[in-house]
Write a protein that holds these residues in place. Structure first.
Motif, PDB file in Angstrom:
ATOM      1  N   HIS A 138       0.847  -1.203   0.000  1.00  0.00           N
ATOM      2  CA  HIS A 138       0.000   0.000   0.000  1.00  0.00           C
ATOM      3  C   HIS A 138       0.875   1.242   0.000  1.00  0.00           C
ATOM      4  CE1 HIS A 138       0.243   1.096   4.370  1.00  0.00           C
ATOM      5  NE2 HIS A 138       0.350  -0.205   4.565  1.00  0.00           N
ATOM      6  N   ASP A 183       6.316   1.812   6.720  1.00  0.00           N
ATOM      7  CA  ASP A 183       4.918   1.379   6.494  1.00  0.00           C
ATOM      8  C   ASP A 183       4.287   2.202   5.394  1.00  0.00           C
ATOM      9  OD1 ASP A 183       2.355   0.394   6.747  1.00  0.00           O
ATOM     10  OD2 ASP A 183       1.882   1.540   8.545  1.00  0.00           O
ATOM     11  N   GLU A 232      -5.232   1.532   2.549  1.00  0.00           N
ATOM     12  CA  GLU A 232      -5.021   0.559   3.618  1.00  0.00           C
ATOM     13  C   GLU A 232      -5.165   1.191   4.998  1.00  0.00           C
ATOM     14  OE1 GLU A 232      -3.117  -2.128   6.516  1.00  0.00           O
ATOM     15  OE2 GLU A 232      -2.596  -0.046   6.096  1.00  0.00           O
ATOM     16  N   GLU A 233      -4.643   2.393   5.123  1.00  0.00           N
ATOM     17  CA  GLU A 233      -4.649   3.043   6.441  1.00  0.00           C
ATOM     18  C   GLU A 233      -6.034   3.539   6.838  1.00  0.00           C
ATOM     19  OE1 GLU A 233      -2.232   2.534   8.210  1.00  0.00           O
ATOM     20  OE2 GLU A 233      -0.344   2.637   7.105  1.00  0.00           O
ATOM     21  N   HIS A 279       3.227   4.677  12.154  1.00  0.00           N
ATOM     22  CA  HIS A 279       2.033   5.425  12.598  1.00  0.00           C
ATOM     23  C   HIS A 279       2.393   6.510  13.625  1.00  0.00           C
ATOM     24  CE1 HIS A 279      -1.154   2.211  11.337  1.00  0.00           C
ATOM     25  NE2 HIS A 279      -0.094   2.191  10.544  1.00  0.00           N
TER      26      HIS A 279
HETATM   27 ZN   LIG Z   1       0.045   1.206   8.643  1.00  0.00          ZN
END
Ligand SMILES: [Zn+2]
Length: 462
Positions: free
Chosen positions: A91, A124, A157-158, A431
């Motif tokens: 992602h 990420d 995705e998040e 995050h």
């Molecule tokens: Zn993430």
């Protein structure tokens, strides 16, 4: 053959700075999916990726529009029908960078200090799945890549992947593959290459309990009316016994027991009691008797109360018997539990336990299937061998306590398993402010994937 691997790795090492610059270029695009202000950046990131995939010799690459972040698809099918087809998942959207003041450098201007790349998305998931792209390009400079490739890189995705299931269902034929490679999982520690072979599912509910028509004065009615807050507390506390066993009827019937072999493998995971105490900052652990913490988190189902709402919780006293009570509860599920079975078990439990005179409702909120991928799956074994060569030790096989919904969606809608790994670390601060990528691991990641694609060439699919 092994010459070609060495040459591909050498090509990568000789061009490492270029690959890193390309990753930085990608990271500079603030593709934050949660905030609609960044919609144009999301589109820009998707388009950047399409161009990049074309540049690394994919036959075609397209951004499919969705309600929010486009899904990027690409394919390379020239290896031939007899060769496996790998669906690479990733992602390109990232979490918001807030709180900005806690970053020691601009979140969207990648900076390198002491072998770490600092930026939002560095780990990420941009930094993770881009290892596969660098590996593919490096192989192409030496030889034709020996497997067919498909890419599914999403931009939502998040925010819970709202478009992915429809996309999988509507493009089943286009996405047809032998298995997926998902690099959104990560490692336990820098020297412990990790393969995640199981994920827990989820079943989330709200329970509503209604007693009297309206709130009552506790002086007038206390002692003659059953208080809904108390009834709810009793119902909730009856869901587990003192050994941590869940008491919903038939709850464990579908639970696959752990084999001795699996318990032995799980014992290699260096996550003991003190690790969990440290991480949770608690003095005591609690949970189902007879299982280690790593087993309880990865392989046993749970039931948790996530919130309770009832009565007066404002400032000062209010002598009230509330007319209703509500709780949010969720279960983490393991194979072969099914969210709808669990819902039936919960309803049965409520039928048995709710005292006379109350009305009640169980409202399902969200759910996800658990999954386990055989450790003997040929693609998992090809990845394990690649990790072993690059890291110099056998990977740890781990079952994850959380869920990665796309893995069970791919299983359900495309009928394929996923190889689940990655090169991110728990300390990457994903995050959170000051997200980072360990560049040593990024390099090892690219090498691993070069080996992996070559291993697949000679593997016999099961
Ligand atoms: Zn993430």
């Amino acid at each position: 053959m092994s010459d070609q691997i060495e040459h591909s790795i050498q090509y990568f090492l000789d061009h490492k700075d270029i690959y890193l610059q390309q990753l930085n270029q990608f990271i500079r695009i603030p593709s934050i999916s949660a905030d609609s202000k960044y919609k144009t950046e999301i589109i820009r990131a998707a388009n950047w990726l399409v161009e990049y995939l074309k540049a690394i010799h994919m036959d075609q690459a397209t951004a499919f529009e969705t309600k929010q972040g486009p899904i990027v698809y690409a394919e390379y099918l020239r290896a031939g029908q007899e060769k496996p087809t790998v669906l690479i998942y990733g992602h390109y959207d990232v979490q918001p960078a807030d709180p900005l003041e806690e970053w020691s450098s601009d979140p969207f201007e990648p900076t390198i200090t002491d072998g770490f790349l600092h930026a939002r998305g560095a780990s990420d998931n941009k930094g993770q799945f881009m290892t596969a792209l660098a590996a593919i390009d490096s192989i192409f400079h030496i030889r034709e890549i020996p497997v067919n490739l498909k890419f599914l890189i999403e931009g939502e995705e998040e925010i819970g992947s709202p478009s992915i299931t429809d996309f999988l269902i509507n493009h089943k034929e286009m996405l047809k593959s032998d298995f997926a490679l998902n690099l959104d999982a990560g490692m336990i520690a820098e020297d412990l290459p990790t393969i995640v072979y199981g994920l827990r599912g989820l079943a989330y509910f709200e329970i509503f309990l209604k007693g009297p028509e309206h709130d009552l004065h506790s002086g007038v009615f206390g002692g003659v009316v059953y208080n809904p807050a108390q009834a709810l507390a009793e119902i909730l506390s009856g869901m587990k016994d003192s050994d941590g066993r869940i008491l919903l009827p038939s709850f464990y019937d579908d639970v696959l027991p752990l084999s001795d072999d699996e318990r032995k493998e799980l014992a290699r995971i260096p996550l003991d009691e003190s690790y969990f105490k440290r991480q949770a900052e608690v003095s005591e652990l609690w949970g189902e008797k007879g299982y280690t913490p790593a087993e309880r988190v990865g392989c046993r189902p749970t039931l948790d109360i996530n919130g309770i709402l009832t009565g007066y919780v404002g400032e000062g006293p209010k002598t009230v018997i509330p007319s209703s009570a509500m709780a949010k509860i969720s279960m983490r599920l393991v194979p072969n539990q099914k969210p709808d079975h669990v819902q039936q078990q919960l309803i049965k439990y409520m039928q048995q336990k709710v005292p006379a005179g109350f009305t009640w409702e169980v409202k399902p909120l969200t759910s996800d299937f658990p999954c386990v991928i055989s450790r003997d799956f040929y693609a998992t074994q090809c990845f394990a061998k690649a990790l072993e060569v690059v890291f110099g030790k056998k990977p740890i096989y781990k079952r994850e306590g959380g869920s990665i919904p796309v893995v069970s969606y791919m299983k359900e809608y495309l009928g394929i398993e996923s190889v689940l790994s990655g090169f991110g670390l728990p300390e990457d601060r994903i995050h959170a402010p000051n997200e980072q990528l360990n560049l040593k691991l990024w390099e090892k990641g690219v090498k691993t994937i070069i080996h992996f694609f070559n291993n697949l060439e000679c593997a016999t699919p099961l």
